[in-house]
Design an enzyme around this catalytic site. Structure first.
Site, PDB file in Angstrom:
ATOM      1  N   GLY A 153       0.815  -1.214   0.000  1.00 25.32           N
ATOM      2  CA  GLY A 153       0.000   0.000   0.000  1.00 25.32           C
ATOM      3  C   GLY A 153       0.842   1.255   0.000  1.00 25.32           C
ATOM      4  O   GLY A 153       0.550   2.232  -0.707  1.00 25.32           O
ATOM      5  N   TYR A 154       1.902   1.250   0.776  1.00 26.48           N
ATOM      6  CA  TYR A 154       2.790   2.410   0.875  1.00 26.48           C
ATOM      7  C   TYR A 154       3.520   2.651  -0.445  1.00 26.48           C
ATOM      8  O   TYR A 154       3.583   3.790  -0.933  1.00 26.48           O
ATOM      9  CB  TYR A 154       3.786   2.170   2.005  1.00 26.48           C
ATOM     10  CG  TYR A 154       4.757   3.303   2.250  1.00 26.48           C
ATOM     11  CD1 TYR A 154       4.306   4.537   2.733  1.00 26.48           C
ATOM     12  CD2 TYR A 154       6.118   3.141   2.036  1.00 26.48           C
ATOM     13  CE1 TYR A 154       5.193   5.573   2.979  1.00 26.48           C
ATOM     14  CE2 TYR A 154       7.014   4.172   2.283  1.00 26.48           C
ATOM     15  CZ  TYR A 154       6.546   5.389   2.749  1.00 26.48           C
ATOM     16  OH  TYR A 154       7.421   6.409   2.987  1.00 26.48           O
ATOM     17  N   VAL A 155       4.050   1.580  -1.033  1.00 26.50           N
ATOM     18  CA  VAL A 155       4.763   1.720  -2.300  1.00 26.50           C
ATOM     19  C   VAL A 155       3.818   2.212  -3.401  1.00 26.50           C
ATOM     20  O   VAL A 155       4.209   3.007  -4.253  1.00 26.50           O
ATOM     21  CB  VAL A 155       5.442   0.395  -2.686  1.00 26.50           C
ATOM     22  CG1 VAL A 155       5.843   0.386  -4.157  1.00 26.50           C
ATOM     23  CG2 VAL A 155       6.671   0.165  -1.810  1.00 26.50           C
ATOM     24  N   SER A 157       1.432   4.287  -3.054  1.00 23.88           N
ATOM     25  CA  SER A 157       1.302   5.733  -2.900  1.00 23.88           C
ATOM     26  C   SER A 157       2.562   6.457  -3.356  1.00 23.88           C
ATOM     27  O   SER A 157       2.491   7.525  -3.985  1.00 23.88           O
ATOM     28  CB  SER A 157       0.975   6.080  -1.444  1.00 23.88           C
ATOM     29  OG  SER A 157       2.078   5.865  -0.581  1.00 23.88           O
ATOM     30  N   LYS A 158       3.723   5.900  -3.078  1.00 19.87           N
ATOM     31  CA  LYS A 158       4.966   6.576  -3.436  1.00 19.87           C
ATOM     32  C   LYS A 158       5.279   6.439  -4.928  1.00 19.87           C
ATOM     33  O   LYS A 158       5.927   7.313  -5.518  1.00 19.87           O
ATOM     34  CB  LYS A 158       6.116   6.043  -2.578  1.00 19.87           C
ATOM     35  CG  LYS A 158       5.986   6.436  -1.115  1.00 19.87           C
ATOM     36  CD  LYS A 158       5.911   7.951  -0.939  1.00 19.87           C
ATOM     37  CE  LYS A 158       5.941   8.377   0.506  1.00 19.87           C
ATOM     38  NZ  LYS A 158       5.945   9.857   0.664  1.00 19.87           N
TER      39      LYS A 158
END
Length: 245
Positions: A153-155, A157-158
């Site tokens: 999920g974080y990747v 977004s980035k």
């Protein structure tokens, strides 16, 4: 320092671990600095006090990076205090880790609201306000290359941040404004260290050829380069991780 300095920086998330290091480094470089905070005004004021004590000029500005009205007001406060904005650094972000199969969608929406929408809102204001000779520096992560489990999920977004960074650099053709992203690796901030035992941290340190965890000052050095002398670096993602990826 004059209240109308030659260069002025707004650091989103400027009271956090990396954000504070960036704020203090840009102030040491001679810029007036607006230290942004989302909820902890006291911590931002501590950074302002430290910059003032070192002979710099700084103010604290608050607001939700994903709220266009808050960000418009923040930029206007900086312009009122210092006469304009030359450098915008967006370190603000949320990190939530869990396997994709188990990821709560409300958490995903909350993280993407800050990391994607927040970056977009700030970038839109910056695109309309940063003066010629200025710079916009967004924040990605080296995990976009490492493909570590629980970071899906974080990747996501980035990766979106990287995409909009490269496009904005080209949309600002003719403005003499650079747009880049910094992608840190493991960095010794309270957020990163929280919940990790010594063995985990030691293994991460060994992964880099320089055999240590990054320091906030290492990341701030890269931002200083992109915000100042690096006028021929544009539309790039600078992986700042000691060679881990």
């Amino acid at each position: 320092m004059s209240t109308t300095p030659d260069r002025v920086a707004l650091v989103l998330g400027g009271s956090g671990g990396i954000g504070r290091a960036v704020s203090e480094r840009l102030a040491a470089d001679g810029m007036a600095v607006a230290v942004h905070y989302a909820g902890n005004k006291g911590r931002a004021e501590e950074v302002v006090t430290a910059i003032d004590a070192a002979g710099g000029a700084a103010i604290a500005v608050g607001g939700d990076v994903a709220d266009e009205n808050d960000m418009r007001a923040a930029f206007e406060a900086v312009e009122t205090a210092f006469g304009g904005v030359d450098v915008v650094v967006n370190t603000a972000g949320i990190l939530i880790l869990k396997p994709i199969a188990e990821f709560d969608l409300d958490d995903l929406d909350r993280m993407h609201r800050t990391n994607i929408r927040g970056t977009f809102v700030v970038a839109r204001e910056a695109a309309n306000r940063v003066r010629a000779g200025g710079a916009v520096v967004n924040f990605s992560t080296s995990v976009t290359r490492l493909q570590m489990p629980t970071y899906g999920g974080y990747v996501a977004s980035k990766a979106a941040v990287e995409g909009m960074t490269l496009i904005l650099a080209r949309e600002l053709r003719g403005r003499d404004v650079t747009v880049n992203a910094v992608a840190p690796g493991p960095t010794a901030t309270p957020l990163f260290l929280d919940g990790k035992d010594e063995a985990t941290i030691a293994n991460l340190a060994k992964a880099a050829p320089l055999e240590r965890i990054g320091r906030p000052e290492d990341i701030a050095e890269a931002v200083s380069y992109l915000a100042g002398p690096a006028r021929w670096v544009n539309g790039q993602v600078l992986f700042t991780n000691g060679g881990i990826a």
